[in-house]
Design an enzyme around this catalytic site. Structure first.
Site, mmCIF file in Angstrom:
data_model
loop_
_atom_site.group_PDB
_atom_site.id
_atom_site.type_symbol
_atom_site.label_atom_id
_atom_site.label_comp_id
_atom_site.label_asym_id
_atom_site.label_seq_id
_atom_site.Cartn_x
_atom_site.Cartn_y
_atom_site.Cartn_z
ATOM 1 N N ASN A 11 0.851 -1.127 -0.299
ATOM 2 C CA ASN A 11 0.062 -0.183 -0.090
ATOM 3 C C ASN A 11 1.088 1.841 -0.380
ATOM 4 O OD1 ASN A 11 -2.110 -1.467 0.089
ATOM 5 N ND2 ASN A 11 -2.185 -1.803 2.154
ATOM 6 N N GLY A 39 1.545 -1.341 3.681
ATOM 7 C CA GLY A 39 0.725 -2.434 3.064
ATOM 8 C C GLY A 39 1.439 -3.793 4.525
ATOM 9 N N GLY A 226 4.893 -7.322 26.442
ATOM 10 C CA GLY A 226 5.159 -8.845 25.819
ATOM 11 C C GLY A 226 4.484 -9.790 24.513
ATOM 12 N N ASP A 247 5.759 5.898 17.113
ATOM 13 C CA ASP A 247 4.502 5.625 16.102
ATOM 14 C C ASP A 247 4.919 4.375 15.769
ATOM 15 O OD1 ASP A 247 3.055 5.257 14.092
ATOM 16 O OD2 ASP A 247 4.039 6.785 12.657
ATOM 17 N N GLY A 252 3.823 -4.055 14.718
ATOM 18 C CA GLY A 252 3.493 -5.600 15.207
ATOM 19 C C GLY A 252 4.311 -6.885 13.594
ATOM 20 N N ASP A 253 4.281 -5.351 11.762
ATOM 21 C CA ASP A 253 4.536 -6.707 11.091
ATOM 22 C C ASP A 253 5.904 -6.570 11.334
ATOM 23 O OD1 ASP A 253 2.293 -6.241 9.575
ATOM 24 O OD2 ASP A 253 2.083 -4.395 8.690
ATOM 25 N N SER A 292 10.152 2.554 9.200
ATOM 26 C CA SER A 292 10.505 2.038 10.780
ATOM 27 C C SER A 292 11.927 1.084 10.804
ATOM 28 C CB SER A 292 9.391 2.811 12.014
ATOM 29 O OG SER A 292 8.792 1.761 11.471
#
Length: 313
Positions: A11, A39, A226, A247, A252-253, A292
């Protein structure tokens, strides 16, 4: 064949910085507007590539200016775009991301070309199987089912980040998954709960209801608290590194990509979770999603420099 095979979305992320996230019916003013490669698939591929994975990334973009820019950004972030298909007549996927002063976000996604993702024809000659296959749920589930079935036939470890939460995935994909990665809100969704209980044992019991075969592991990410690795009869806890959040978009990615990068090198799951947890803690200290993602050297240095005071719990 690459050691890590990723199927997923790409994306263009339009990121709007706001003081507070808007409530229903409320208009807020952005203090800044930025664009990034995003994405879930692309973010995870960048995370894996930057943390040392030999990977193949399969995705789709539209035949538009966004698609050209996204493909160039993938290459700039060390992800070879050879298996990124350009779909004629389709717009590239977009995500509109609001980020508040505390680093929390609100995201709206338009799938665009991502909805057309299917498996490209494989070479006729035999290929060495990948060690790990990773997918998410921003692309057609039917294509992910084919992807996992093909890899399981080859003995590959299949890893599903079951996000964003889609009810169909539980019936069609969980049984094909060796390692299932969820956050707390996704666990609540799949477990049919409005909120999760506070007790770890109760959370663990809920997670075990999702286990689809005896060798499956559920990795539950709990942000600053954790991560838990849950099996039918076991539970392991990995504390998080303390960090100053800027941010959380893509954290999670980052975790998923870094975890699979370590697994693809032959690391044990507990080692991979620890490495991924540190990587994710570094990602929230910077703006953007793919932008990031820390490098292998960044993560190794953070692990080397960590003290007991920098570990939560």
């Amino acid at each position: 064949m690459s050691k890590l095979d990723i199927l997923g979305s790409v994306n263009l992320d339009i990121v709007l910085r706001v003081h507070d996230l808007p409530r229903p019916g409320e208009t807020v003013h952005a203090t800044q507007s930025e664009r990034y490669l995003g994405g879930k698939g692309a973010n995870q591929a960048v995370s894996a590539a930057r943390t040392g994975a030999d990977l193949r990334f399969r995705a789709c973009v539209g035949n538009d200016e966004d698609g050209e820019w996204l493909t160039a950004q993938l290459a700039a972030h060390a992800v070879t775009p050879a298996d990124v298909e350009v779909i004629a007549g389709e717009a590239s996927g977009r995500a509109y991301v609001c980020v508040d002063q505390a680093g929390e976000n609100l995201i709206i996604v338009h799938a665009g070309a991502n909805d057309r993702l299917s498996l490209m024809a494989e070479p006729v000659e035999p290929v060495e199987p990948s060690r790990v296959a990773l997918a998410q749920l921003e692309t057609p589930i039917a294509s992910t089912v084919d992807f996992f079935r093909t890899h399981r036939d080859r003995g590959t470890i299949t890893v599903l980040n079951a996000a964003p939460a889609v009810a169909e995935a539980r019936d069609s994909l969980f049984a094909l998954t060796d390692i299932l990665i969820l956050n707390e809100s996704e666990l609540a969704f799949y477990a049919g709960r409005e909120v999760l209980p506070e007790d770890v044992e109760d959370i663990t019991m809920l997670a075990r209801e999702l286990i689809a075969h005896e060798n499956q592991v559920i990795v539950l990410t709990c942000g600053a608290a954790g991560a838990l690795a849950i099996t039918q009869d076991g539970l392991d806890f990995t504390p998080a590194r303390l960090t100053k959040v800027r941010d959380t978009t893509g954290s999670g990615d980052c975790f998923c990509g870094a975890l699979c990068a370590r697994l693809a090198t032959g690391a044990e799951l507990d080692q991979a979770i620890y490495f991924a947890s540190v990587a994710a803690s570094l990602s929230v200290e910077k703006n953007g999603a793919a932008a990031s993602m820390p490098s292998l050297e960044d993560v190794e240095l953070a692990i080397f420099e960590m003290t007991a005071a920098e570990v939560s719990g």
